[in-house]
Design a protein around this motif. Structure first.
Motif, PDB file in Angstrom:
ATOM      1  N   LEU A   9       0.823  -1.210   0.000  1.00 57.66           N
ATOM      2  CA  LEU A   9       0.000   0.000   0.000  1.00 57.66           C
ATOM      3  C   LEU A   9       0.858   1.262   0.000  1.00 57.66           C
ATOM      4  CD1 LEU A   9      -2.931  -0.995   2.366  1.00 57.66           C
ATOM      5  CD2 LEU A   9      -2.982  -0.685  -0.101  1.00 57.66           C
ATOM      6  N   ARG A  10       1.947   1.261   0.763  1.00 56.67           N
ATOM      7  CA  ARG A  10       2.848   2.415   0.769  1.00 56.67           C
ATOM      8  C   ARG A  10       3.466   2.625  -0.613  1.00 56.67           C
ATOM      9  NH1 ARG A  10       6.219   1.665   6.386  1.00 56.67           N
ATOM     10  NH2 ARG A  10       4.509   2.206   7.783  1.00 56.67           N
ATOM     11  N   SER A  11       3.844   1.555  -1.255  1.00 55.17           N
ATOM     12  CA  SER A  11       4.442   1.657  -2.588  1.00 55.17           C
ATOM     13  C   SER A  11       3.432   2.201  -3.591  1.00 55.17           C
ATOM     14  CB  SER A  11       4.945   0.287  -3.053  1.00 55.17           C
ATOM     15  OG  SER A  11       5.941  -0.178  -2.171  1.00 55.17           O
ATOM     16  N   LEU A  12       2.202   1.701  -3.547  1.00 54.84           N
ATOM     17  CA  LEU A  12       1.165   2.205  -4.449  1.00 54.84           C
ATOM     18  C   LEU A  12       0.872   3.683  -4.194  1.00 54.84           C
ATOM     19  CD1 LEU A  12      -1.342  -0.772  -4.629  1.00 54.84           C
ATOM     20  CD2 LEU A  12       0.112   0.116  -6.448  1.00 54.84           C
ATOM     21  N   PHE A  13       0.823   4.083  -2.923  1.00 56.05           N
ATOM     22  CA  PHE A  13       0.574   5.479  -2.576  1.00 56.05           C
ATOM     23  C   PHE A  13       1.707   6.361  -3.093  1.00 56.05           C
ATOM     24  CE2 PHE A  13       1.078   9.087   0.337  1.00 56.05           C
ATOM     25  CZ  PHE A  13      -0.146   9.711   0.133  1.00 56.05           C
ATOM     26  N   ALA A  14       2.949   5.950  -2.895  1.00 59.38           N
ATOM     27  CA  ALA A  14       4.104   6.732  -3.364  1.00 59.38           C
ATOM     28  C   ALA A  14       4.090   6.849  -4.887  1.00 59.38           C
ATOM     29  CB  ALA A  14       5.397   6.090  -2.889  1.00 59.38           C
ATOM     30  N   LEU A  15       3.720   5.786  -5.569  1.00 63.85           N
ATOM     31  CA  LEU A  15       3.650   5.811  -7.025  1.00 63.85           C
ATOM     32  C   LEU A  15       2.559   6.767  -7.497  1.00 63.85           C
ATOM     33  CD1 LEU A  15       4.715   4.587  -9.660  1.00 63.85           C
ATOM     34  CD2 LEU A  15       2.975   2.822  -9.420  1.00 63.85           C
TER      35      LEU A  15
END
Length: 132
Positions: A9-15
């Protein structure tokens, strides 16, 4: 290897944030600065006329966007290809600059109000000018 849900989820948010920021910055960088003519817009103008600061450019839809002393002036396209403004309906002008100058001449020393600059808008009436 299993990726924990929190990391995914953090990776998707950062992207998503990166993509949004890049898109917003690209639009800002590509927009012309106000008050400056752009070489690809031959109808752009920025001058003093009749004691008023008039500016114009081609808007996103291809219609002219005109300001007189920072207030918008609505221009309408005529069947003959010219332009008229709400302040001067009687003379079709060949360019947005000529129509803006004609509107300034018609206004004289009177201040442009939002009702004079917008076609068909009457105090207490509908946008189509129909009164109850």
């Amino acid at each position: 290897m299993i990726v924990p849900r929190r990391v995914a989820l953090r990776s998707l948010f950062a992207l998503a944030v990166t993509a949004f920021t890049g898109g917003a910055l690209a639009r800002i960088a590509g927009a012309p600065e106000s008050g400056r003519e752009t070489p690809d817009d031959p109808s752009a103008f920025d001058e003093m006329y009749g004691g008023r600061h008039i500016q114009g450019r081609t808007g996103p839809s291809g219609a002219p966007v005109v300001l007189v002393d920072g207030r918008p002036l609505h221009l309408m396209r005529c069947a003959d290809g010219g332009y008229v403004s709400p302040l001067d309906h009687y003379e079709s002008c060949p360019t947005p600059l000529a129509a803006t100058r004609a509107a300034v001449d018609a206004a004289g020393s009177a201040p442009l109000t939002r009702h004079a600059a917008a076609h068909g808008v009457r105090p207490g009436g509908s946008p189509r000018g129909v009164h109850a």
